[in-house]
Design a protein around this motif. Structure first.
Motif, mmCIF file in Angstrom:
data_model
loop_
_atom_site.group_PDB
_atom_site.id
_atom_site.type_symbol
_atom_site.label_atom_id
_atom_site.label_comp_id
_atom_site.label_asym_id
_atom_site.label_seq_id
_atom_site.Cartn_x
_atom_site.Cartn_y
_atom_site.Cartn_z
ATOM 1 N N TRP A 140 3.603 -1.683 4.454
ATOM 2 C CA TRP A 140 2.632 -1.203 4.830
ATOM 3 C C TRP A 140 1.114 -0.475 3.214
ATOM 4 O O TRP A 140 0.307 -1.454 3.590
ATOM 5 C CB TRP A 140 1.499 -0.456 6.698
ATOM 6 N N LYS A 141 1.810 -0.074 2.947
ATOM 7 C CA LYS A 141 1.184 0.732 1.432
ATOM 8 C C LYS A 141 0.698 0.376 0.303
ATOM 9 O O LYS A 141 1.190 -1.044 0.464
ATOM 10 C CB LYS A 141 1.722 1.497 1.794
ATOM 11 N N ARG B 129 -4.249 -2.026 6.292
ATOM 12 C CA ARG B 129 -4.124 -1.543 7.363
ATOM 13 C C ARG B 129 -3.321 -0.439 7.223
ATOM 14 O O ARG B 129 -2.928 0.293 6.062
ATOM 15 C CB ARG B 129 -3.405 -2.842 8.079
ATOM 16 N N LYS C 189 -0.108 1.470 9.087
ATOM 17 C CA LYS C 189 0.379 1.506 9.371
ATOM 18 C C LYS C 189 0.567 0.860 10.771
ATOM 19 O O LYS C 189 0.647 1.859 12.073
ATOM 20 C CB LYS C 189 1.740 3.026 10.085
#
Length: 234
Positions: free
Chosen positions: A200-201, A232, A234
């Motif tokens: 997600w990073k 977004r 996590k």
């Protein structure tokens, strides 16, 4: 759109994480790249992973100005010039301010802040000669303070202020200066081991693409400070 093929870039802290990711994208975009790190074995290993003859491996500790001077000499000897400088080397030590050691404070200031100055000081003549681009990797920690981050915040707030002031000083020479301030990035920073949980990073390659976008931008335009976050949580 600016043609960036065959430009020469120098990336400090280029053995893994953000620096390595940027190096890979720049190579794929047609640049020649020098990467540096404190440990020559790590730098040579990164060079081998990049798998290109257009990579120069350099041992340099950015907290030592003479190391950076020698790095520039090696780059010019190998590639004949230097067009793009990416000051990426950094360390993080986190503790409450009353427990933060002098050693950890000095490590962060010497690498994250003084190192950024050393890199620019050593490369500025080449940047002037080639109307180059200087990019520092700061952090959202350069504008958002947090508990246990006194030393890291101080170093990154300093990088932001330094780069913005340098931008005003150097644009008279047609040198562009930008500081990129990432949020959560998948990297090895602070001994983290990247995994699928980091998907997600921001990815290092995302920042590499951002650097390419900056280099290709119209010469009349200068995004001097860029905050970037994951799309977004996590």
């Amino acid at each position: 759109m600016q043609n960036i093929e065959n430009k020469v870039a120098y990336i400090t802290g280029g053995t893994k994480g953000i620096g390595f990711g940027i190096a890979r994208v720049l190579l794929e975009s047609g640049l020649k790249v020098a990467i540096s790190g404190r440990n020559i074995e790590d730098v040579e290993k990164a060079k081998a992973l990049l798998g290109s003859d257009n990579v120069l491996a350099i041992q340099s500790n950015v907290s030592n100005f003479e190391d950076e001077v020698k790095a520039v000499e090696q780059i010019v000897t190998k590639f004949g010039k230097l067009d793009v400088v990416i000051a990426n080397a950094g360390v993080g030590k986190f503790a409450p301010v009353d427990q933060l050691s002098l050693e950890d404070w000095n490590a962060m200031i010497d690498t994250n802040l003084t190192g950024v100055f050393h890199t620019l000081k050593a490369t500025v003549d080449q940047l002037k000669a080639h109307k180059g681009y200087y990019i520092s990797l700061a952090s959202l920690a350069g504008t958002n303070f947090f508990a246990n981050g006194a030393g890291y915040n101080a170093s990154k707030f300093g990088v932001v202020g330094f780069t913005q002031a340098a931008m005003l000083d150097l644009r008279a020479y047609d040198i562009k200066c930008t500081t990129i301030m990432p949020g959560s990035v998948t990297s090895h920073f602070n001994d983290h081991v990247p995994s699928e949980e980091d998907a997600w990073k921001i990815q290092p390659s995302d920042l590499g693409e951002m650097v390419v976008d900056l280099l290709q931008m119209n010469p009349n335009v200068l995004p001097s400070k860029i905050e970037v976050r994951p799309a977004r949580t996590k």
